[in-house]
Design a protein around this motif. Structure first.
Motif, PDB file in Angstrom:
ATOM      1  N   GLN A   8       3.698   3.980   9.798  1.00  0.00           N
ATOM      2  CA  GLN A   8       4.169   3.071   8.657  1.00  0.00           C
ATOM      3  C   GLN A   8       5.019   3.816   7.658  1.00  0.00           C
ATOM      4  O   GLN A   8       6.100   3.402   7.453  1.00  0.00           O
ATOM      5  N   MET A  59       6.546   6.278   8.118  1.00  0.00           N
ATOM      6  CA  MET A  59       8.010   6.723   8.814  1.00  0.00           C
ATOM      7  C   MET A  59       8.609   5.445   8.771  1.00  0.00           C
ATOM      8  O   MET A  59       9.969   5.678   9.573  1.00  0.00           O
ATOM      9  N   GLY A  60       8.522   4.422   8.427  1.00  0.00           N
ATOM     10  CA  GLY A  60       9.227   3.396   8.613  1.00  0.00           C
ATOM     11  C   GLY A  60       9.091   2.366   9.737  1.00  0.00           C
ATOM     12  O   GLY A  60      10.062   1.799  10.151  1.00  0.00           O
ATOM     13  N   ILE A  61       7.917   2.662  10.211  1.00  0.00           N
ATOM     14  CA  ILE A  61       7.939   1.886  11.780  1.00  0.00           C
ATOM     15  C   ILE A  61       6.970   0.869  11.357  1.00  0.00           C
ATOM     16  O   ILE A  61       5.908   0.834  10.797  1.00  0.00           O
TER      17      ILE A  61
END
Lengths: 301, 244, 301, 320
Positions: free
Chosen positions: D201, D203-205
């Motif tokens: 999360q 890492m922007g996922i």
């Protein structure tokens, strides 16, 4: 209203059995974080052992029937407890440091092995407890009927559950079990032999399952080597409902499941009762993701 | 006089070596401290002594016993108690249950457990007030007291203390260390792992400094405190001078 | 002078409770664009909680978080990352079983868009994007000097490199603000010095840095601005020099008790130990020692 | 194909295996060809579950529910409306995929064992529903008899050998697709979620999205496999889609090695072909089979053909 109370009593009876089996799942999970998929088979073996003991000369009449039944229950518990300890030593201990899924597959292997062993010993067909194994006494209490087996099941199950609860909550060894469930390493630093605790869990859990197996065998009379999966799944559901790893949770979950199932059977239809039960389970978990009494797990960041 | 002795101890996690040949001696009645940065191998060493980790090679001697192949619970019975880092009290058990578990090896001797509890309550009166409370509801300092008290319940000859000051307010750190000295005076030998080098070097007689799994320095605390390398690396003396 | 700088991140009256305990209590802070801003304070002061609030892992009870003028509260962690804030964790959270290269590739996920179909078909757009992603990952790994480790699994790296890898991974998201939670924790002096250089290099490339750190040598060495937290609130802020000489800061770190008696007792026990206690101020330089591996939230949950 | 499998096998080894695969039905008897057909079907199912369990790390032990949805969609539409099987292949996949999406969405946030029981519950709900013959659609316990076959220019695929080539052609296509996915942005993000959700999360996922996509895709492939299964089996009844079936699929993934495509192929061989090979032991064969599962886990906990990364952790776990 009579239907409601009757189904409630039926539900409590079946639920008490589920609770006993669910305790085995929850205790193993609590201490080892592992789902013992073979646990339902301990239940099944218990019912077969009980069947053999009942069919043998044991109920010859030397002692009163209810006492003889208690003896059968105790002997079956002892037999299955030994099998439980052997299974732990042979199939689970070597995997204690592997991933949890590895242990799940090993447990499934154990389950297949036990089922087929039972099939080879007792044969593939349905077996039935002899009709004379249970006295056909029925009491009428306030408009509803309660039979002997229901009373026996409730008495034995609640007796065992209270005993277990007191053992776990009030004794030092019980505290050691709880401590091991929280943190293996720290438990070892207290001088607790964790292997021994796990062995103890695999003595108590299967024994409770066996008691449930005998009781349910006596109640429904028919047994089969595949029932372990059916009841195992129900009991596992009960354990999850209550919050897996939590001992009172398993007791509450089992009773709740039994009652839901019987109410579903009474008011909806017995063909759809399991759908009803699983729907409630899913709804419950959507709103309480760790079950009724499960701890809130907040992940440390 | 040596009570606990490590000879050429090697420990690895998988293929990562954490401890690469440590020799260490703790004499009867001493406080010895093990210093070093995070990841230097201090905690690993303690876990090996208490039997939680297996050695790759080496010997751990305690009196006439060799510990390296013994299971952890046997080591506790011999009289070595490890108070782990981060306290690790059993949060859902009461204070009293926690203490009783500390005396697990005396579980068949209620009198002994009772007297052990009294001794702990004497050292930490605050625990007595809270004996029925769940350990998880205690404050950080109280949990540390409980962890140490629980360790004392097994009546150890050697107490392994891992970072007793971790996460505690300075005032509490002083209180804890005062008690540690008191415990030592009662005859318990102590091996102390600390990041707070300043306070550790004050209470300990001797110290070992670990760096990436090896002993970089060792000697009397007094000398080490004057050693410029220690001052620079652990006491921040150079930086302190730079600040003012 | 500070007022003229452009504010990139503005925390306004931020409040977060954990079960009645105020972890963060009406906390205000401005992080100037292009600065290195540090947040320091004793263990348990609430620093990591502030970071978790910024990155969307926790939701505050009150207050606002403005990043580049936009409100961040209510956004999911992945949306925060996409908005341009990347972080590292106090207790490293690498993808342990993936290689360093794959770890760094993860940062590019939110900057790319190829979906299932284009991946299956291997469209030219997808291949172009893939090449860009790999190029960017290579750049980030080289930036932290870890290109030689690209095929090594993260779990096999030495500690110091694990910290650097996490920074590289964060940089791969092409952030405007890099939030570092104790980047020097567990590093030795040489590694800390290299890290300081790395952080300054990152700042010089135009990325604003906000960090929590216990190693005062690092904090005082590189920060443009330092804020001090205690008991969930801000007790001081200013340039490193100001903060070091603030009486409230010294008190927060040291307590007010005179600790002479401890040492005199200790020396009685030992026979002949030095009781010479240095003055309080120099103690500040030493708080590196008390840097814990524990997460701050632990006592509070 | 060859170059894509290169990560797992040498080109030469792959050619040999493909060669053996092509020659096999010409030398083997119909019985063994049938075994190979069912092996292929289980490979397809195993691959679909591997996306969910192996790549993303979601504990799904109710996968046969989606297989059932696909098979029943095929049987019902084929028998009632005479829809061609070639059209039903994507339609069944779509039906199962949509079901997967709708069912996964509200439960995907559950952790490990809680998700496990919920998927088991879904499996049971769907099996019992099929058993209870709602609106007379499913034929209750007797199921549906489906007579239609896959036809290529009028030629009906009916003989075991034809089925053999059909099924393994599907396997080849699926493997190709999955290898492409494994090496793409999507496949990587699944592994990030499996390794550490919070870090992913950060890492922007969007981890929830990643999980739902995996679940939907896995369900869709299982659903499409249902069409092939229906064509092969003729009679579609609830007893083919029990909890036990899901357990077997789960074991295939773990036995083969989580997240590993060749592992799934070997794992299905272990779960499907091994019991056949043990037939000589007659009634003891399942006993041995249970024992073999336990021994496998003890001596090769990482699976038969683990993907590279999983080897490392398990090997280290043992050593400790």
């Amino acid at each position: 209203m009579a239907l409601f109370i009757e189904q409630l009593v039926n539900g409590l009876t079946v639920g008490a059995v589920y609770s006993l089996v669910a305790l085995g799942y929850t205790m193993v999970y609590g201490v080892m974080r592992m789902i013992n998929f073979a646990h339902g088979d301990f239940f099944m073996i218990g019912s077969y052992l009980g069947f053999t003991l009942v069919s043998s000369a044991l109920l010859g009449g030397a002692i009163p029937l209810w006492a003889a039944l208690i003896v059968v229950v105790v002997l079956s518990m002892a037999g299955v407890a030994i099998i439980g300890v052997i299974v732990e030593r042979a199939a689970y201990r070597p995997l204690r440091r592997s991933s949890r899924l590895t242990a799940v597959v090993s447990a499934i292997g154990v389950s297949i092995f036990l089922q087929n062993a039972v099939m080879l010993i007792w044969g593939p067909r349905y077996r039935a407890y002899p009709p004379w194994s249970v006295p056909s006494i029925t009491w009428q209490v306030g408009g509803i009927y309660i039979n002997f087996m229901q009373v026996l099941i409730l008495a034995v199950s609640f007796g065992l559950m209270v005993a277990l609860y007191l053992f776990v909550q009030r004794t030092t060894v019980g505290a050691a079990i709880r401590a091991t469930a929280i943190d293996h390493d720290t438990a070892r630093l207290m001088g607790i032999d964790v292997d021994q605790i796990i062995r103890l869990i695999f003595l108590i859990g299967p024994a409770l399952g066996a008691a449930a197996g005998v009781l349910l065998g006596l109640y429904y009379r028919q047994i089969h080597f595949t029932v372990g999966w059916t009841y195992g799944l129900k009991a596992f559901t009960a354990a999850i409902m209550g919050g897996i790893g939590n001992i009172p949770g398993a007791m509450v979950g089992g009773l709740l499941l039994g009652i839901l199932e019987m109410l579903g059977a009474g008011y909806i239809s017995s063909a759809w009762k399991d759908v009803f039960v699983f729907l409630i389970l899913i709804l419950l978990l959507m709103f309480r993701p760790t079950g009724l009494l499960g701890e809130r797990i907040a992940e440390k960041v | 006089m040596s009570l606990l002795e490590l000879g050429d101890v090697h420990i690895a996690y998988g293929n990562v070596k954490a401890v690469k040949g440590i020799d260490l001696v703790v004499n009867d009645g001493e406080i010895v401290t093990l210093l070093g940065a995070n990841g230097a191998g201090k905690t690993t060493t303690l876990r090996a002594i208490s039997g939680l980790l297996r050695l790759q090679s080496g010997v751990i001697r305690f009196g006439e016993h060799e510990l390296q192949t013994m299971p952890a619970h046997k080591i506790v019975e011999l009289g070595i108690c490890h108070v782990p880092e981060g306290r690790r009290v059993f949060g859902t058990l009461t204070v009293e249950e926690n203490l009783n578990l500390g005396a697990y090896k005396y579980r068949n001797d209620p009198g002994r457990v009772q007297s052990g509890r009294e001794r702990v309550y004497q050292l930490f009166p605050r625990l007595e007030e809270r004996q029925r409370q769940l350990a998880g509801t205690l404050s950080g300092g109280e949990q540390q007291m409980l962890a140490i008290g629980r360790g004392l319940m097994s009546d150890p000859r050697v107490l392994l203390l891992d970072e007793p000051s971790l996460g505690l307010a300075p005032k509490l750190v002083q209180e804890i260390f005062r008690t540690i000295c008191e415990i030592n005076r009662q005859g318990v030998t102590i091996l102390l792992v600390e990041q707070n080098a300043r306070i550790a070097l004050r209470v300990a007689e001797r110290a070992y400094v670990l760096e990436t799994g090896r002993i970089a320095l060792s000697g009397e605390s007094l000398e080490l405190r004057r050693d410029p390398r220690v001052q620079q690396a652990y006491l921040g003396v150079k930086e302190a001078a730079g600040l003012s | 002078m500070r007022a003229q700088e452009q504010v990139l991140l503005k925390l306004n009256k931020l409040t977060k409770n954990f079960g009645g305990l105020k972890a963060v209590d009406v906390f205000d802070l401005d992080v100037a664009s292009g600065s290195i801003t540090s947040l320091i304070g004793p263990n348990g002061a609430g620093k990591t909680t502030v970071f978790n609030l910024i990155t969307g892992i926790y939701r505050p009870e009150a207050g606002s978080i403005k990043f580049d003028g936009r409100e961040l509260i209510g956004r999911q962690p992945h949306q925060v990352a996409k908005a341009g804030i990347a972080r590292t964790f106090q207790t490293l959270r690498l993808f342990e079983n993936l290689t360093c290269f794959e770890n760094v590739l993860s940062g590019q996920h939110c900057r790319t868009c190829s979906g299932i179909m284009s991946s299956i078909l291997g469209t030219s757009a997808q291949r172009r994007e893939e090449a860009e992603v790999r190029g960017e990952a290579e750049r980030c790994l080289k930036l932290v000097d870890m290109w030689d480790f690209r095929d090594e699994l993260a779990r096999n790296l030495p500690y110091g490199y694990r910290r650097r890898l996490e920074i590289a991974r964060a940089l791969a998201t092409r952030p405007h603000l890099l939030v570092l939670d104790e980047p020097a924790g567990g590093l030795n002096e040489k590694e800390s010095a290299d890290l300081m250089e790395l952080i300054q290099g990152i700042r010089d490339s135009g990325i604003t840095i906000f960090l929590i750190e216990h190693d005062m040598q690092v904090v005082m060495g590189i920060s443009d601005w330092v804020a001090v937290m205690d008991n969930g609130g801000k007790i001081s802020e200013g340039t490193p020099y100001d903060v070091q000489h603030d009486a409230r800061v010294i008190e927060a770190y040291l307590g007010t008790d005179n600790d002479d008696d401890l040492y005199s007792e200790a020396s009685q026990a030992a026979g002949q130990r030095d009781t010479n206690v240095p003055d309080n101020k120099s103690y500040i330089g030493n708080t590196a020692g008390s840097a814990g591996e524990e997460s701050e939230g632990e006592d509070r949950t | 194909m060859a170059e894509r499998m290169g990560g797992y096998l040498s080109k030469w080894g792959l050619h040999v295996i493909i060669g053996i695969g092509i020659i096999f039905p010409h030398v083997a008897g119909n019985y063994w060809i049938d075994v190979a057909v069912f092996w292929g079907i289980y490979v397809l199912l195993g691959l679909s579950l591997n996306i969910i369990v192996g790549e993303v790390g979601l504990f799904n032990m109710g996968h046969s529910a989606f297989f059932a949805i696909g098979a029943y969609t095929t049987a019902i539409l084929s028998e009632r409306f005479g829809v061609s099987l070639w059209l039903l292949l994507p339609l069944s996949g779509l039906a199962a995929g949509v079901a997967g999406y709708i069912l996964a969405k509200p439960i995907i946030h559950l952790r490990g064992d809680y998700l496990l029981i919920v998927t088991i519950g879904l499996n049971e709900i769907i099996r019992i529903t099929l058993l209870n013959n709602p609106w007379g659609l499913t034929g209750g316990p007797n199921g549906i008899i489906m007579l239609d076959q896959f036809r290529i220019f009028g030629y009906a695929i009916q003989r075991p050998i034809d089925f053999y080539y059909l099924v393994w052609a599907f396997v080849a296509i699926t493997v190709f697709v999955l290898i492409r996915l494994q090496r793409s942005r999507i496949g990587r993000c699944w592994n990030y979620v499996r390794e550490d959700e919070i870090a992913a999360q950060a890492m922007g996922i969007d981890t929830r999205w990643a999980k739902v996509v995996a679940f939907t895709l896995g369900a869709a492939i299982a659903g499409a496999t249902g069409t092939v299964f229906a064509a092969k089996l003729v009679v579609i009844s609830p007893e083919s889609f029990t909890f036990m079936e899901s357990v077997i699929l789960f074991c295939i993934v773990i036995l083969g090695g989580m997240g590993s495509i060749p592992g799934v192929i070997l794992g299905s061989a272990g779960m499907m072909v091994l019991p056949e090979l043990l037939r000589n032991f007659a009634q003891y064969r399942m006993l041995f089979f249970g024992l073999a599962l336990v021994l496998m886990m003890i001596f090769r906990p990482q699976g038969l053909w683990p993907s590279r990364r999983w080897t490392t952790i398990l090997r280290e776990g043992e050593g400790e």
